[in-house]
Design a protein around this motif. Sequence first.
Motif, PDB file in Angstrom:
ATOM      1  N   SER A  86       0.833  -1.203   0.000  1.00  0.00           N
ATOM      2  CA  SER A  86       0.000   0.000   0.000  1.00  0.00           C
ATOM      3  C   SER A  86       0.862   1.245   0.000  1.00  0.00           C
ATOM      4  N   TYR A  90       0.960   4.007  -2.978  1.00  0.00           N
ATOM      5  CA  TYR A  90       0.675   5.414  -2.689  1.00  0.00           C
ATOM      6  C   TYR A  90       1.802   6.322  -3.182  1.00  0.00           C
ATOM      7  N   MET A  94       1.388   9.132  -5.992  1.00  0.00           N
ATOM      8  CA  MET A  94       1.620  10.531  -5.641  1.00  0.00           C
ATOM      9  C   MET A  94       2.627  11.176  -6.585  1.00  0.00           C
ATOM     10  N   LEU A 109      -6.232  11.950  -3.790  1.00  0.00           N
ATOM     11  CA  LEU A 109      -5.323  10.816  -3.678  1.00  0.00           C
ATOM     12  C   LEU A 109      -5.144  10.407  -2.218  1.00  0.00           C
ATOM     13  N   ASP A 110      -5.001  11.390  -1.338  1.00  0.00           N
ATOM     14  CA  ASP A 110      -4.856  11.088   0.083  1.00  0.00           C
ATOM     15  C   ASP A 110      -6.110  10.397   0.631  1.00  0.00           C
ATOM     16  N   MET A 113      -6.192   6.881  -0.499  1.00  0.00           N
ATOM     17  CA  MET A 113      -5.249   6.046   0.236  1.00  0.00           C
ATOM     18  C   MET A 113      -5.848   5.614   1.573  1.00  0.00           C
ATOM     19  N   PHE A 151       3.061   8.809   4.292  1.00  0.00           N
ATOM     20  CA  PHE A 151       2.205   9.990   4.160  1.00  0.00           C
ATOM     21  C   PHE A 151       2.878  11.232   4.747  1.00  0.00           C
TER      22      PHE A 151
END
Length: 312
Positions: A86, A90, A94, A109-110, A113, A151
């Motif tokens: 994952s 991500y 990104m 996108l966040d 996720m 993140f």
Amino acid sequence: MTPPAPPADTDRAPQEEKPVSKRRTLLRRTCSTLVLWALVTVALLLSEGWLFFLILGGISLLGLWEYLLMLGPQVPSPLRVFSFLSGLLYLGAMYAWLHLTGDPVVGQLDTGMLVLLMIGAFIFQLSGRFREERSIWDVMHSVFAVLYTCFLFNFATRLLYLPKVEEVGATSGQLYILFLLVATKFTDMGAFLTGMAFGRTKMSPSISPKKTWEGFAGSIVFGVLGGALIYWIFQDRLWGMTWLHVFVMGLLISLMAVVGDLAESMMKRTLQVKDSGGVLPGIGGVLDLIDSICFTAPLMYFYLQLFVFRYV
């Protein structure tokens, strides 16, 4: 409901270390830091966004893997693999977004996720053996691992694509990243040097016994001076910045760097490990290097968005 205590076996308990002199520790930390700074500096000087992203993305994934290893058998292997994949997905998505659109606001996108992580983690856990109250903590660990390492840390990458930077003729957001790294790492250096020389009053003995209030004061001074140094050298190219912004942002970055360092110390205490890894002599693991940046990068990104680019 409280999580069950981690197993008190010899594999998970911190091991005794041979005493190492402060001078030798300082030398090891300096060498490891210089190597990493050299990699980042090369990427910045070459003005290659993909190379910088590759370095930061690789560091993120190494940090994610270290965190998953620190969890040990507490989290099932399939769930750890899911978390790692994952994070990889991500980071790739990104960079594709940033490269194609140049827009660092990646809200959709966040959100996607978070949805993927939450639903996917539950699916993986439901398909395995139910472990009573342990199962929900497995899910929480797997989600938190990606949020913490991939993140938060990659807000530094978004600084490369800040709005309006290209419009005013600046080459890129590289110097803003340089400001972030110098202020953050000067904070760490100030805490280490000042604490080693003058540290007497323990700051948080239950979480990090070596940290002192004297080191904390030194970290604030070093952090602000580090940011001021970068602004003094590149003042004409740090668009929108003023000396007031430099002082406020340097102060906030220093404070948040200390919080980030203590946060990782708390995690290691909870998981009963001394270092997140051993790939960096004198420092520990990758997480031990980026813990403060995970907190300072989002802070600087939002500060620039709200108080610098918004009003100029």
